[in-house]
Scaffold this motif. Structure first.
Motif, PDB file in Angstrom:
ATOM      1  N   LYS A 202       0.951  -1.276  -0.189  1.00  0.00           N
ATOM      2  CA  LYS A 202      -0.051  -0.311   0.166  1.00  0.00           C
ATOM      3  C   LYS A 202       0.911   1.349  -0.078  1.00  0.00           C
ATOM      4  N   LYS A 203       1.737   0.900   0.537  1.00  0.00           N
ATOM      5  CA  LYS A 203       2.808   2.734   0.877  1.00  0.00           C
ATOM      6  C   LYS A 203       3.058   2.747  -0.801  1.00  0.00           C
ATOM      7  N   LEU A 204       3.871   1.664  -1.327  1.00  0.00           N
ATOM      8  CA  LEU A 204       4.601   2.149  -2.154  1.00  0.00           C
ATOM      9  C   LEU A 204       3.185   2.621  -3.154  1.00  0.00           C
ATOM     10  N   VAL A 205       2.315   2.243  -3.272  1.00  0.00           N
ATOM     11  CA  VAL A 205       0.759   2.098  -4.413  1.00  0.00           C
ATOM     12  C   VAL A 205       0.881   3.691  -4.240  1.00  0.00           C
ATOM     13  N   TYR A 206       0.574   4.146  -2.883  1.00  0.00           N
ATOM     14  CA  TYR A 206       0.051   5.478  -2.536  1.00  0.00           C
ATOM     15  C   TYR A 206       1.190   6.516  -2.902  1.00  0.00           C
ATOM     16  N   GLU A 207       2.312   6.067  -2.761  1.00  0.00           N
ATOM     17  CA  GLU A 207       3.442   7.240  -3.128  1.00  0.00           C
ATOM     18  C   GLU A 207       3.755   7.583  -3.948  1.00  0.00           C
ATOM     19  N   ALA A 208       3.506   6.525  -5.032  1.00  0.00           N
ATOM     20  CA  ALA A 208       3.728   6.655  -6.479  1.00  0.00           C
ATOM     21  C   ALA A 208       2.331   7.920  -6.808  1.00  0.00           C
ATOM     22  N   HIS A 209       1.198   8.091  -6.270  1.00  0.00           N
ATOM     23  CA  HIS A 209       0.607   9.505  -6.192  1.00  0.00           C
ATOM     24  C   HIS A 209       0.408  10.302  -5.969  1.00  0.00           C
ATOM     25  N   VAL A 210       1.632  10.278  -5.111  1.00  0.00           N
ATOM     26  CA  VAL A 210       2.511  11.638  -4.425  1.00  0.00           C
ATOM     27  C   VAL A 210       3.415  12.079  -4.809  1.00  0.00           C
ATOM     28  N   THR A 211       3.809  11.614  -5.417  1.00  0.00           N
ATOM     29  CA  THR A 211       6.183  12.334  -6.124  1.00  0.00           C
ATOM     30  C   THR A 211       5.374  12.291  -7.100  1.00  0.00           C
ATOM     31  N   PRO A 212       5.986  13.465  -7.437  1.00  0.00           N
ATOM     32  CA  PRO A 212       6.141  13.557  -9.093  1.00  0.00           C
ATOM     33  C   PRO A 212       6.875  13.071  -9.611  1.00  0.00           C
TER      34      PRO A 212
ATOM     35  N   ARG B  22      -5.755   7.646   1.815  1.00  0.00           N
ATOM     36  CA  ARG B  22      -6.978   8.443   0.696  1.00  0.00           C
ATOM     37  C   ARG B  22      -6.013  10.010   0.431  1.00  0.00           C
ATOM     38  N   LEU B  23      -6.982  10.134  -0.493  1.00  0.00           N
ATOM     39  CA  LEU B  23      -6.564  11.673  -0.790  1.00  0.00           C
ATOM     40  C   LEU B  23      -8.097  11.757  -1.525  1.00  0.00           C
ATOM     41  N   VAL B  24      -8.229  13.409  -1.356  1.00  0.00           N
ATOM     42  CA  VAL B  24      -9.671  13.681  -2.109  1.00  0.00           C
ATOM     43  C   VAL B  24      -9.027  14.764  -2.887  1.00  0.00           C
ATOM     44  N   TYR B  25      -9.758  14.836  -4.691  1.00  0.00           N
ATOM     45  CA  TYR B  25      -8.991  16.176  -4.289  1.00  0.00           C
ATOM     46  C   TYR B  25     -10.492  16.956  -5.622  1.00  0.00           C
ATOM     47  N   VAL B  26     -10.316  17.970  -6.182  1.00  0.00           N
ATOM     48  CA  VAL B  26     -10.929  18.654  -6.499  1.00  0.00           C
ATOM     49  C   VAL B  26     -10.538  18.623  -8.284  1.00  0.00           C
TER      50      VAL B  26
ATOM     51  N   GLN C   3     -12.338  11.036  -4.771  1.00  0.00           N
ATOM     52  CA  GLN C   3     -11.451  10.277  -3.762  1.00  0.00           C
ATOM     53  C   GLN C   3     -11.328   9.419  -4.387  1.00  0.00           C
ATOM     54  N   VAL C   4      -9.915   8.963  -3.229  1.00  0.00           N
ATOM     55  CA  VAL C   4      -9.173   7.894  -4.362  1.00  0.00           C
ATOM     56  C   VAL C   4      -8.521   6.523  -2.491  1.00  0.00           C
ATOM     57  N   ASP C   5      -9.792   5.933  -2.256  1.00  0.00           N
ATOM     58  CA  ASP C   5      -8.656   4.780  -1.022  1.00  0.00           C
ATOM     59  C   ASP C   5      -7.686   4.164  -1.966  1.00  0.00           C
ATOM     60  N   PHE C   6      -6.847   3.992  -0.964  1.00  0.00           N
ATOM     61  CA  PHE C   6      -5.979   2.967  -0.568  1.00  0.00           C
ATOM     62  C   PHE C   6      -6.338   1.660   0.536  1.00  0.00           C
ATOM     63  N   SER C   7      -6.841   0.094   0.052  1.00  0.00           N
ATOM     64  CA  SER C   7      -6.786  -0.740   1.318  1.00  0.00           C
ATOM     65  C   SER C   7      -5.844  -1.834   0.846  1.00  0.00           C
ATOM     66  N   GLU C   8      -5.155  -2.127   1.695  1.00  0.00           N
ATOM     67  CA  GLU C   8      -4.893  -3.660   1.846  1.00  0.00           C
ATOM     68  C   GLU C   8      -5.766  -5.331   1.253  1.00  0.00           C
ATOM     69  N   GLU C   9      -5.663  -5.957   1.129  1.00  0.00           N
ATOM     70  CA  GLU C   9      -5.877  -7.110   0.240  1.00  0.00           C
ATOM     71  C   GLU C   9      -4.909  -7.908   0.052  1.00  0.00           C
ATOM     72  N   GLY C  10      -4.757  -8.783   1.568  1.00  0.00           N
ATOM     73  CA  GLY C  10      -3.532  -9.409   1.413  1.00  0.00           C
ATOM     74  C   GLY C  10      -1.731  -8.665   1.121  1.00  0.00           C
ATOM     75  N   LYS C  11      -1.417  -9.715   0.778  1.00  0.00           N
ATOM     76  CA  LYS C  11      -0.607  -9.312  -0.283  1.00  0.00           C
ATOM     77  C   LYS C  11      -0.597  -7.280  -1.277  1.00  0.00           C
ATOM     78  N   GLN C  12      -1.940  -7.803  -2.044  1.00  0.00           N
ATOM     79  CA  GLN C  12      -2.282  -6.676  -2.999  1.00  0.00           C
ATOM     80  C   GLN C  12      -2.836  -5.460  -2.247  1.00  0.00           C
ATOM     81  N   THR C  13      -2.307  -4.479  -2.934  1.00  0.00           N
ATOM     82  CA  THR C  13      -3.652  -2.663  -2.582  1.00  0.00           C
ATOM     83  C   THR C  13      -4.543  -3.070  -3.663  1.00  0.00           C
TER      84      THR C  13
END
Length: 169
Positions: free
Chosen positions: A25-35, A88-92, A112-122
């Motif tokens: 999840k951390k890697l998926v989230y970071e991919a969304h917020v790192t230019p 989570r990220l919420v934006y217009v 609204q983008v939610d990130f959740s863990e599902e076992g070894k997946q996000t």
């Protein structure tokens, strides 16, 4: 690497897209917020994304997607309203010009983008709310669902490469 399907549905004025990724999840989230990361995967196949500004917390992401085929440009501006790291990220999101001015004739989207863990997946769940069902249909007619599915394909490849590089590094 297998291609996963993006699950898509509409509920009234809302477009809901879900996709699972074989990554923490951390890697998926970071991919969304790192230019630098966003530039490598955001946008449909054949498009490159360039950010003129990206300040997630709090702030604005002003970006340009450019077609490598014909040079066509599509500018956007995301204004972040809520940021919950790794969750989570919420934006217009709005269509914009190169100066960051929003285009009044185009729909604005509350995403609204939610990130959740599902076992070894996000799992990413993206919920996009429009002012009207007509505005939602306008975006669907612009092939935004297909474009976002391709964008998630590119994210999947990016995440795979990031993990492979980490293992080899």
């Amino acid at each position: 690497m297998s291609r996963k399907q993006t699950r898509t549905r509409t509920e009234g004025r809302e477009l809901i897209m879900e996709r699972s990724f074989d990554a923490p999840k951390k890697l998926v989230y970071e991919a969304h917020v790192t230019p630098d990361s966003v530039a490598r995967w955001w946008g449909p196949t054949g498009w490159e994304t360039h950010s003129t500004e990206m300040a997630v917390e709090p702030g604005v992401w002003h970006y340009c997607m450019r077609s490598s085929e014909d040079g066509q440009e599509a500018w956007g501006k995301a204004t972040y309203q809520e940021v919950v790291p790794d969750a989570r990220l919420v934006y217009v999101d709005a269509f914009a010009d190169q100066y960051g001015n929003e285009l009044a004739e185009m729909p604005k989207m509350l995403i609204q983008v939610d990130f959740s863990e599902e076992g070894k997946q996000t799992k990413i769940t993206s919920r996009t709310l429009f002012d009207s069902e007509e505005e939602l249909q306008k975006i669907i007619d612009m092939q935004a669902v297909e474009g976002m599915s391709e964008t998630y394909d590119r994210l999947d490849e990016f995440l795979h490469d990031q993990q492979k590089n980490k293992e080899e590094g």
